[in-house]
Write a protein that holds these residues in place. Structure first.
Motif, PDB file in Angstrom:
ATOM      1  N   PHE A   1      -0.322  -0.290  11.135  1.00 37.94           N
ATOM      2  CA  PHE A   1       0.867  -1.124  10.922  1.00 37.94           C
ATOM      3  C   PHE A   1       1.277  -0.940   9.467  1.00 37.94           C
ATOM      4  N   VAL A   2       2.420  -0.304   9.239  1.00 33.81           N
ATOM      5  CA  VAL A   2       2.811   0.131   7.891  1.00 33.81           C
ATOM      6  C   VAL A   2       4.061  -0.625   7.445  1.00 33.81           C
ATOM      7  N   GLN A   3       3.992  -1.235   6.256  1.00 29.95           N
ATOM      8  CA  GLN A   3       5.158  -1.892   5.664  1.00 29.95           C
ATOM      9  C   GLN A   3       5.529  -1.291   4.313  1.00 29.95           C
ATOM     10  N   SER A   4       4.828  -0.280   3.864  1.00 24.05           N
ATOM     11  CA  SER A   4       5.052   0.294   2.545  1.00 24.05           C
ATOM     12  C   SER A   4       5.561   1.722   2.661  1.00 24.05           C
ATOM     13  N   SER A   5       5.978   2.274   1.551  1.00 24.02           N
ATOM     14  CA  SER A   5       6.591   3.600   1.550  1.00 24.02           C
ATOM     15  C   SER A   5       5.552   4.710   1.413  1.00 24.02           C
ATOM     16  N   SER A   6       5.973   5.905   1.794  1.00 27.33           N
ATOM     17  CA  SER A   6       5.265   7.147   1.473  1.00 27.33           C
ATOM     18  C   SER A   6       3.863   7.247   2.044  1.00 27.33           C
ATOM     19  N   HIS A   7       3.674   6.780   3.260  1.00 24.41           N
ATOM     20  CA  HIS A   7       2.426   7.081   3.963  1.00 24.41           C
ATOM     21  C   HIS A   7       2.544   8.460   4.590  1.00 24.41           C
ATOM     22  N   SER A   8       1.451   9.195   4.590  1.00 27.87           N
ATOM     23  CA  SER A   8       1.420  10.471   5.296  1.00 27.87           C
ATOM     24  C   SER A   8       0.229  10.490   6.239  1.00 27.87           C
ATOM     25  N   TYR A   9       0.482  10.949   7.469  1.00 25.89           N
ATOM     26  CA  TYR A   9      -0.548  11.078   8.490  1.00 25.89           C
ATOM     27  C   TYR A   9      -0.554  12.532   8.933  1.00 25.89           C
ATOM     28  N   THR A  10      -1.646  13.227   8.674  1.00 30.15           N
ATOM     29  CA  THR A  10      -1.758  14.648   8.986  1.00 30.15           C
ATOM     30  C   THR A  10      -2.960  14.882   9.886  1.00 30.15           C
ATOM     31  N   LYS A  11      -2.722  15.504  11.028  1.00 30.94           N
ATOM     32  CA  LYS A  11      -3.795  15.852  11.968  1.00 30.94           C
ATOM     33  C   LYS A  11      -4.617  14.621  12.366  1.00 30.94           C
ATOM     34  N   CYS A  12      -3.969  13.473  12.537  1.00 32.68           N
ATOM     35  CA  CYS A  12      -4.651  12.259  12.945  1.00 32.68           C
ATOM     36  C   CYS A  12      -4.507  12.042  14.448  1.00 32.68           C
ATOM     37  N   SER A  13      -5.312  11.134  14.988  1.00 35.63           N
ATOM     38  CA  SER A  13      -5.279  10.828  16.411  1.00 35.63           C
ATOM     39  C   SER A  13      -5.155   9.326  16.609  1.00 35.63           C
ATOM     40  N   PHE A  14      -4.235   8.918  17.507  1.00 34.63           N
ATOM     41  CA  PHE A  14      -4.022   7.519  17.859  1.00 34.63           C
ATOM     42  C   PHE A  14      -4.180   7.413  19.370  1.00 34.63           C
ATOM     43  N   SER A  15      -5.235   6.767  19.823  1.00 34.46           N
ATOM     44  CA  SER A  15      -5.563   6.804  21.247  1.00 34.46           C
ATOM     45  C   SER A  15      -6.014   5.437  21.747  1.00 34.46           C
ATOM     46  N   ALA A  16      -5.544   5.071  22.942  1.00 26.22           N
ATOM     47  CA  ALA A  16      -5.972   3.853  23.632  1.00 26.22           C
ATOM     48  C   ALA A  16      -5.760   2.605  22.790  1.00 26.22           C
TER      49      ALA A  16
ATOM     50  N   SER B   1       0.829  -1.222   0.000  1.00 28.39           N
ATOM     51  CA  SER B   1       0.000   0.000   0.000  1.00 28.39           C
ATOM     52  C   SER B   1       0.855   1.259   0.000  1.00 28.39           C
ATOM     53  N   PRO B   2       1.629   1.511  -1.049  1.00 26.10           N
ATOM     54  CA  PRO B   2       2.440   2.729  -1.053  1.00 26.10           C
ATOM     55  C   PRO B   2       1.589   3.979  -1.267  1.00 26.10           C
ATOM     56  N   ALA B   3       2.086   5.077  -0.714  1.00 27.56           N
ATOM     57  CA  ALA B   3       1.502   6.401  -0.979  1.00 27.56           C
ATOM     58  C   ALA B   3       0.062   6.525  -0.519  1.00 27.56           C
ATOM     59  N   TRP B   4      -0.245   5.984   0.652  1.00 30.21           N
ATOM     60  CA  TRP B   4      -1.540   6.240   1.257  1.00 30.21           C
ATOM     61  C   TRP B   4      -1.490   7.576   1.984  1.00 30.21           C
ATOM     62  N   SER B   5      -2.582   8.315   1.928  1.00 33.55           N
ATOM     63  CA  SER B   5      -2.683   9.611   2.595  1.00 33.55           C
ATOM     64  C   SER B   5      -3.814   9.557   3.614  1.00 33.55           C
ATOM     65  N   TRP B   6      -3.491   9.873   4.880  1.00 35.33           N
ATOM     66  CA  TRP B   6      -4.467   9.867   5.969  1.00 35.33           C
ATOM     67  C   TRP B   6      -4.585  11.285   6.497  1.00 35.33           C
ATOM     68  N   ASP B   7      -5.779  11.834   6.460  1.00 35.32           N
ATOM     69  CA  ASP B   7      -5.986  13.219   6.872  1.00 35.32           C
ATOM     70  C   ASP B   7      -7.131  13.293   7.880  1.00 35.32           C
ATOM     71  N   ARG B   8      -6.827  13.756   9.104  1.00 36.10           N
ATOM     72  CA  ARG B   8      -7.828  13.931  10.165  1.00 36.10           C
ATOM     73  C   ARG B   8      -8.598  12.648  10.448  1.00 36.10           C
ATOM     74  N   CYS B   9      -7.864  11.562  10.577  1.00 34.93           N
ATOM     75  CA  CYS B   9      -8.459  10.271  10.901  1.00 34.93           C
ATOM     76  C   CYS B   9      -8.201   9.930  12.368  1.00 34.93           C
ATOM     77  N   VAL B  10      -9.045   9.068  12.918  1.00 32.77           N
ATOM     78  CA  VAL B  10      -8.951   8.686  14.326  1.00 32.77           C
ATOM     79  C   VAL B  10      -8.824   7.174  14.415  1.00 32.77           C
ATOM     80  N   PHE B  11      -7.814   6.715  15.181  1.00 28.22           N
ATOM     81  CA  PHE B  11      -7.642   5.305  15.505  1.00 28.22           C
ATOM     82  C   PHE B  11      -7.761   5.193  17.017  1.00 28.22           C
TER      83      PHE B  11
END
Length: 415
Positions: free
Chosen positions: A235-250, A216-226
């Protein structure tokens, strides 16, 4: 002032244009699942109607309209490439994540399986192009323990927006490959855009690369909640993921009162060193994840900027969660991290206990790391035992490090 002749010519031009616009609009096919008999009261199985709508749109794409309501799905839905050439995607269009609910009660398999590869080779990088899911909820709280919300393979430039995935026994979004068709996993890779999407209360990962490097290269995540994903957020094994303004909680728990996992990370990077490269994480919040907010087994050429890391004991384990903010070189002796920067990181400790800011778990294969302008805020009233940087001192004798704190501390390894 417009002359009568000019007004007349403009009127004729508009009259000529509207029929063309109407014909262009009608070229986009649209299917409403309720027209095919889907029950939106949640009482009867709607799987057959959904599958019929998908099959009608699989060749050439279109819009699958899902009016407000609750739809009971007793078996997996399958969106499969009907031929061997590129085709446009399907847009699954709901009327709001709290209004359109797909309630999955199947015993196995994902709610929706997307396969943009032909069933047999030879293959080429054609796949599905475009389409997506918008404004709906995928609810797996009544499904079997091995069920996922989405299983994706060979879907390029798709979009997932304003969706919620909740209650699945395994993963929220699972990206896979098919090495029986082609041993190069790049052939089943996909580029996706995920925005304003909430993934919660899953027994596995919120998102997982689950089929080899570069699934899954080049996935873009914007304002997502986990949140409350037991194995971890992403869990990322590919290149060029971007996470912008996301939340990772609990991450580490599936429910507030349930026992935690053995270990769990908010965001974890695994694939080979060259594969898990060019990651970008900016403006994200990490809160009360079990083992570490960010873990890296393999990571290179990546930037982490202006992120906030919060430590507390919200679920009463008797210790600060997590034990470390960022763990570099996690996993085993092969773990390797190269050329990574952390800038303007904010660490907030809401209560007392022991914690580490940056942890060099593997000093042999972690190098060229720059940490700058970190802020550490102790809200415990002096009850915090904090080690800002652990494990880098020995490695710094031979490997390149630079650490610059906002507090004025500075350390530099050999260059």
């Amino acid at each position: 002032m417009t002359s009568p002749l000019r007004r007349r010519l403009l009127t004729l031009a508009l009259a000529a244009a509207w029929p063309l616009a109407g014909r262009a609009a009608s070229a986009v096919r649209s299917v409403d699942v309720t027209d095919l008999g889907a029950d939106r009261s949640g009482q009867r199985d709607a799987s057959a109607a959904f599958q019929q709508a998908i099959d009608q749109l699989a060749e050439g794409g279109g819009v699958l309209r899902i009016p407000a309501g609750t739809y009971r799905l007793e078996r997996s839905l399958s969106w499969t490439l009907p031929g061997t050439g590129r085709t446009s995607g399907i847009s699954f269009q709901g009327e709001g994540m709290h209004s359109t609910v797909l309630r999955y009660v199947g015993r196995s398999g994902p709610l929706l399986r997307v396969r943009g590869l032909p069933a047999q080779g030879p293959v080429s990088t054609t796949f599905f192009w475009g389409g997506g899911l918008r404004a709906l909820t995928l609810d797996g709280s009544g499904a079997g323990p091995e069920c996922d919300a989405l299983e994706l393979m060979g879907w390029w430039y798709g979009e997932i927006e304003q969706c919620r995935m909740m209650g699945f026994g395994r993963h929220g979004i699972r990206a896979v490959s098919d090495l029986a068709i082609n041993r190069n996993p790049d052939f089943s890779a996909s580029t996706m855009f995920v925005r304003s999407t909430w993934i919660e209360r899953c027994g596995g990962w919120g998102f997982i690369d689950d089929g080899g490097v570069q699934v899954s290269p080049a996935w873009s995540w914007d304002r997502c909640v986990f949140v409350l994903c037991k194995q971890g957020g992403a869990f990322v094994q590919s290149s060029s993921h971007s996470y912008t303004k996301c939340s990772f909680s609990a991450c580490g728990w599936q429910h507030e009162n349930a026992a935690p996992a053995d270990q769990a990370f908010g965001l974890y990077f695994a694939g080979a060193l060259t594969a898990t490269s060019r990651q970008w994480v900016e403006g994200c919040e990490f809160d009360n994840n079990l083992s570490a907010h960010i873990g890296a087994r393999f990571l290179s050429s990546s930037s982490f900027t202006n992120n906030r890391f919060i430590f507390n004991d919200r679920y009463r384990l008797g210790r600060l969660c997590p034990a470390a903010g960022v763990t570099l070189g996690h996993g085993d002796a092969r773990a390797a991290v190269r050329s990574v920067e952390f800038r303007q990181s904010f660490f907030r400790f809401d209560q007392g206990g022991q914690a580490v800011g940056f942890d060099w778990a593997n000093t042999a294969n972690v190098r060229d790391v720059e940490v700058s302008n970190s802020i550490f805020a102790d809200n415990s009233g002096g009850k915090l035992a904090l080690q800002r940087y652990r494990g880098f001192e020995a490695a710094a004798q031979r490997m390149g490090y630079e650490i610059r704190d906002r507090d004025g501390d500075a350390s530099r390894g050999a260059r």
